[in-house]
Every structure is written in C-alpha cells, then in structure tokens.
Design a protein around this motif. Structure first.
Motif, PDB file in Angstrom:
ATOM      1  N   ARG A 161       0.834  -1.216   0.000  1.00  0.00           N
ATOM      2  CA  ARG A 161       0.000   0.000   0.000  1.00  0.00           C
ATOM      3  C   ARG A 161       0.864   1.260   0.000  1.00  0.00           C
ATOM      4  O   ARG A 161       0.526   2.242  -0.644  1.00  0.00           O
ATOM      5  CB  ARG A 161      -0.943  -0.016   1.198  1.00  0.00           C
TER       6      ARG A 161
ATOM      7  N   ASN B  83       2.073   1.734  -3.494  1.00  0.00           N
ATOM      8  CA  ASN B  83       1.003   2.222  -4.364  1.00  0.00           C
ATOM      9  C   ASN B  83       0.720   3.700  -4.114  1.00  0.00           C
ATOM     10  O   ASN B  83       0.452   4.464  -5.037  1.00  0.00           O
ATOM     11  CB  ASN B  83      -0.279   1.412  -4.139  1.00  0.00           C
TER      12      ASN B  83
ATOM     13  N   ARG C 258       3.891   5.913  -5.469  1.00  0.00           N
ATOM     14  CA  ARG C 258       4.401   5.766  -6.831  1.00  0.00           C
ATOM     15  C   ARG C 258       4.074   7.002  -7.650  1.00  0.00           C
ATOM     16  O   ARG C 258       3.133   7.744  -7.324  1.00  0.00           O
ATOM     17  CB  ARG C 258       3.836   4.523  -7.482  1.00  0.00           C
TER      18      ARG C 258
ATOM     19  N   ARG D 277     -10.160  -5.498  -1.420  1.00  0.00           N
ATOM     20  CA  ARG D 277      -9.454  -4.304  -1.935  1.00  0.00           C
ATOM     21  C   ARG D 277      -7.985  -4.604  -2.135  1.00  0.00           C
ATOM     22  O   ARG D 277      -7.356  -4.106  -3.077  1.00  0.00           O
ATOM     23  CB  ARG D 277      -9.613  -3.130  -0.967  1.00  0.00           C
ATOM     24  N   PHE D 278      -7.412  -5.436  -1.249  1.00  0.00           N
ATOM     25  CA  PHE D 278      -5.985  -5.721  -1.385  1.00  0.00           C
ATOM     26  C   PHE D 278      -5.702  -6.515  -2.647  1.00  0.00           C
ATOM     27  O   PHE D 278      -4.631  -6.393  -3.248  1.00  0.00           O
ATOM     28  CB  PHE D 278      -5.430  -6.449  -0.153  1.00  0.00           C
TER      29      PHE D 278
ATOM     30  N   GLU E 163      -5.195  -3.886  -5.100  1.00  0.00           N
ATOM     31  CA  GLU E 163      -3.968  -3.102  -4.846  1.00  0.00           C
ATOM     32  C   GLU E 163      -2.724  -3.902  -5.207  1.00  0.00           C
ATOM     33  O   GLU E 163      -1.762  -3.366  -5.749  1.00  0.00           O
ATOM     34  CB  GLU E 163      -3.915  -2.691  -3.374  1.00  0.00           C
ATOM     35  N   GLU E 164      -2.769  -5.203  -4.882  1.00  0.00           N
ATOM     36  CA  GLU E 164      -1.589  -6.038  -5.120  1.00  0.00           C
ATOM     37  C   GLU E 164      -1.411  -6.310  -6.618  1.00  0.00           C
ATOM     38  O   GLU E 164      -0.301  -6.281  -7.141  1.00  0.00           O
ATOM     39  CB  GLU E 164      -1.774  -7.358  -4.382  1.00  0.00           C
TER      40      GLU E 164
ATOM     41  N   GLU F  92      -1.419  -2.740  -8.673  1.00  0.00           N
ATOM     42  CA  GLU F  92      -0.395  -1.822  -8.155  1.00  0.00           C
ATOM     43  C   GLU F  92      -0.908  -0.384  -8.113  1.00  0.00           C
ATOM     44  O   GLU F  92      -0.194   0.554  -8.455  1.00  0.00           O
ATOM     45  CB  GLU F  92       0.901  -1.923  -8.959  1.00  0.00           C
ATOM     46  N   THR F  93      -2.152  -0.257  -7.720  1.00  0.00           N
ATOM     47  CA  THR F  93      -2.721   1.070  -7.579  1.00  0.00           C
ATOM     48  C   THR F  93      -3.785   1.014  -6.489  1.00  0.00           C
ATOM     49  O   THR F  93      -4.279  -0.059  -6.156  1.00  0.00           O
ATOM     50  CB  THR F  93      -3.319   1.554  -8.912  1.00  0.00           C
ATOM     51  N   THR F  94      -4.101   2.182  -5.937  1.00  0.00           N
ATOM     52  CA  THR F  94      -5.125   2.226  -4.887  1.00  0.00           C
ATOM     53  C   THR F  94      -6.422   2.710  -5.505  1.00  0.00           C
ATOM     54  O   THR F  94      -6.457   3.781  -6.120  1.00  0.00           O
ATOM     55  CB  THR F  94      -4.690   3.198  -3.778  1.00  0.00           C
TER      56      THR F  94
END
Lengths: 158, 274
Positions: free
Chosen positions: A65, A68, A71, B196-197, B200-201, B204-206
């Motif tokens: 996190r 992310n 970045r 959600r993870f 994200e994983e 590679e973004t939130t």
C-alpha cells in the motif's frame, strides 16, 4: 504499530535530517532520481516479504500500500510523495520560498533522531534503506552532472 | 496499470473452475434481475442472435444536456439491470436532506457522463480533421493528430456508462463506512480489506471500494458474456475488449485521453456536475 504512509514519510524526513540533508527540491533531477530509488527500495522489500512465505501478512500489505501511494502518477511526477511531504508542514517540513519548489526540513537532529527511535524496528530498517537509496541516487546524479558540465565546451567570449 | 494486470486480476477472482466469490456475485446479480441461465442474459443473447433485439439508436431528453443521442449498443447497456440499478442510488448521498433539490440519481449522472464523453470525442475528431486539413498545406505540422477510432469511441462511451456501477446506496457516504471498517465488513466470502488488497496487489494502484466493485462486475463471467454477445456482438477479441473496458472503468488507464478525462480539471465526471 501504526502502519501508514504518514509514519513512513515522517521517518524518511527524519532520516534525511540525520544524514545532514536540509531540503528536498522536487524540481531537481537528482531528487526525482532519489525518489525513484526509494520506490525501488519498496519494490525490493515487497519481493522480500513475498518470498518469506507470508510470515507477516500485515507488513506485506503495508509495504504494498505504501508503494502504491507513493508511486509516480501517470505524468511521471511524484505527486503523492510531494503531498505527503507537504502534509508534514508546521511540524517537520516547511516551504519557505515563494515558488514552493523547495521543501525544507525545519527540525533539529536530536528531534529527528527521537522520531526514528520511536518507530518499530521493521519500519526503522525500511526507512534507513530508503534514506540510503535516496541520498545515493542524489549523489550519483550530481556526480554525473558534474562530469557533463566539464564536457561542455566553454561559451565563446563576446 | 496494464491490461495484463487486469487479466491477472480477473483470473484471481474468477478462476476457470468457478469459486465462492463468483457464486456470491452471481447471487447478487440474480437479486437485481441480471439473471444468468434462462434468465435475462441468455434471453437477451438469444434475441440478438435471432434478430429480434432492436438496433435503433434513441434520443433521450436530459434537463442539463438537452437531447442526447444514444447508439444502440449503449442503449443495451443502459437498459441492463446493472445500470438500471443506479436509478435507486442518490448521486450526492445524504445531501438531499440539506439541499432538497439534490435528488438526482447515479443513473442520470452516468447518462450525463456518456453525453459529455461523446461530445469530447466528437470535438476531438472534428478538430483533428480541421488541423490536418490546415496543416496539409503547410510544410510541417506542429502537432501529431490523435483521432479516436470507432472501437475506442465505443470503449470510452461504455466506460462512461459503467464507471459508477459499483456504487452502493448513498454513494460515498456508505463507502466511507466500508472503508473505515474494512476487516469487519465482507464482500462475498472475502473481507473488504482482502477484496481491496487483491486490486492493490495486482493492479499496483489504490482504488476506492466502489471502483473495486465496478471492476468485479465488469470482469465477472456473467457480465462478460452479456457484453461480448449482446452489447458488442462481433466486437473483436472478447478477452481483450472486456479487460480493456475494466481498465477504463477504473479511470486509471495510461491512455492519454482517459487521463485527460479523469484527472484534469476538465474531467467529464466533474463536468456533469458532481
């Protein structure tokens, strides 16, 4: 253990202060290269956590996190990193000049050391690696720039 | 974010052999009428196959954007239960309690977004052609003209319609509750945090919770079947088209046009007036 972006960035700034850095200039190529190296450090830590058979799921999630959040955005600038640094204004950072390109560090070394000592051990290590990567990349960029300056032919006199 | 990452996410959530997440999602689809076997989806596909499904475009009257022309593929998407569901979700959450006029729904907002995106694309195409005509008489053109092709235009219009399908009742107000209690709330068999993870994983973004849900809907096998065989029959490689749509729906694409629409002060979403 508080695992959030702000804690990491506070530790990062404290680490830079401890290493005698006085500011980050986000417009400078050297510093942008440094931030890129910080991201690479986080990527390495993610790989390491993944390979450790999921021993610490929370830590892995935290680093993913963090990566992310910090970045660069689609246009290549480190907007989120910059925002995190500016969010520390009135405590660790300040933007004294009218152009706001320089984020200066406004606390003493002993205070910076105390911030780092309050971090849990894994975060201290991560912060130390990030600071080392940032300063190393910044130094390399300046050395290369120095070499390039020497290679340029002198301006003709008028 | 790349299309390959979106494919990986689809494989993680919806493996070939099915799974509890897919079952949970299909169960929720059934509740809103987006039924699978012998239901809405299969009936629609059969109607298209036998030529009974309409391919007429429509003109919809909107009190903000005037008369909005909607092509037949977008009509099929708008008429589907996953999009019609947005009629019951207030765009501004609980704001209507303070501002009584703030009653409009996410459906109207999505239609407005479609209209604005269509206008952006029309203007870009027209200006591109004008520039090319002008610069053909000059020695050198200053800018490279980017003209969206028909497929991209459809992709972007459909992304505009689908960008909010993951929203829950009262929009961002309920989203805040879920994001604050991620470990306690569940999304099918997974906790909200785990769900959600996954995004994200892999990407590679939130993304916000509603955007993650929109991705889950778009990448689900049932929706893909509906989209590839009814909304866009014969629209090229189904795997690529749906993954590309998933990429665009979350507005984090690296394509320069979506960056302009999604991130800039002139974004289409903001232009539709919250």
């Amino acid at each position: 253990m508080t695992l959030d972006v702000e804690t990491f960035v506070r530790g990062f700034v404290a680490g830079l202060i401890n290493s005698d850095a006085t500011a980050i200039r986000l417009g400078s190529r050297a510093d942008r290269r440094g931030l890129r190296q910080v991201l690479n450090t986080l990527e390495t830590e993610i790989q390491r956590s993944q390979n450790s058979n999921g021993e610490d799921k929370d830590w892995y999630r935290y680093v993913v996190r963090l990566r992310n959040e910090l970045r660069p955005s689609n246009n290549g600038t480190f907007d989120n990193f910059e925002m995190a640094l500016r969010n520390l204004q009135l405590s660790l950072t300040s933007c004294p000049n009218p152009f706001y390109e320089e984020i200066a560090f406004s606390v003493s070394k002993p205070y910076a050391q105390s911030i780092i000592s309050e971090l849990p051990n894994p975060q201290q290590k991560l912060v130390a690696k990030a600071v080392e990567a940032f300063l190393g990349a910044r130094k390399d960029e300046r050395i290369e720039n120095g070499r390039d300056e020497h290679r340029k032919s002198p301006e003709p006199c008028t | 974010m790349s299309i390959e990452r979106v494919r990986n996410l689809a494989r993680k959530w919806f493996p070939a052999e099915g799974g509890s997440f897919q079952s949970a999602l299909d169960h929720e689809f059934d509740k809103i009428g987006f039924t699978g076997d012998s239901g809405y989806v299969e009936t629609a596909i059969e109607a298209n196959r036998t030529g009974r499904a309409s391919r007429k475009e429509k003109v919809v009257k909107d009190n903000v954007w005037g008369m909005v022309e909607v092509d037949w593929q977008s009509i099929r998407l708008l008429d589907s239960p996953v999009v019609q569901r947005l009629r019951g979700i207030k765009q501004l959450g609980f704001s209507y309690l303070t501002y009584p006029s703030a009653e409009h729904s996410r459906f109207v907002h999505s239609l407005g977004m479609y209209c604005v995106v269509s206008r952006f694309l029309d203007v870009m195409s027209r200006r591109g052609r004008e520039y090319q005509d002008r610069s053909s008489s000059d020695d050198a053109a200053t800018y490279e003209v980017w003209e969206p092709n028909a497929k991209l235009i459809s992709d972007l219009r459909h992304a505009a319609i689908l960008h909010d399908i993951g929203h829950m009742p009262f929009s961002h107000a309920s989203e805040a509750v879920f994001e604050t209690h991620q470990s306690e709330m569940t999304c099918g068999p997974k906790s909200v945090d785990d769900f959600r993870f996954d995004v994200e994983e892999t990407l590679e973004t939130t993304l916000r919770f509603a955007e993650c849900l929109a991705l889950a809907v778009v990448l689900s096998p049932r929706f893909r079947n509906f989209y590839d065989n009814f909304v866009r029959p014969g629209g090229g490689d189904p795997d690529t088209s749906i993954k590309y749509l998933g990429l665009q729906v979350t507005s984090k694409s690296t394509r320069r046009f979506l960056k302009l629409l999604s991130v800039s002060p002139l974004s289409a979403g903001k232009a539709t007036g919250v």
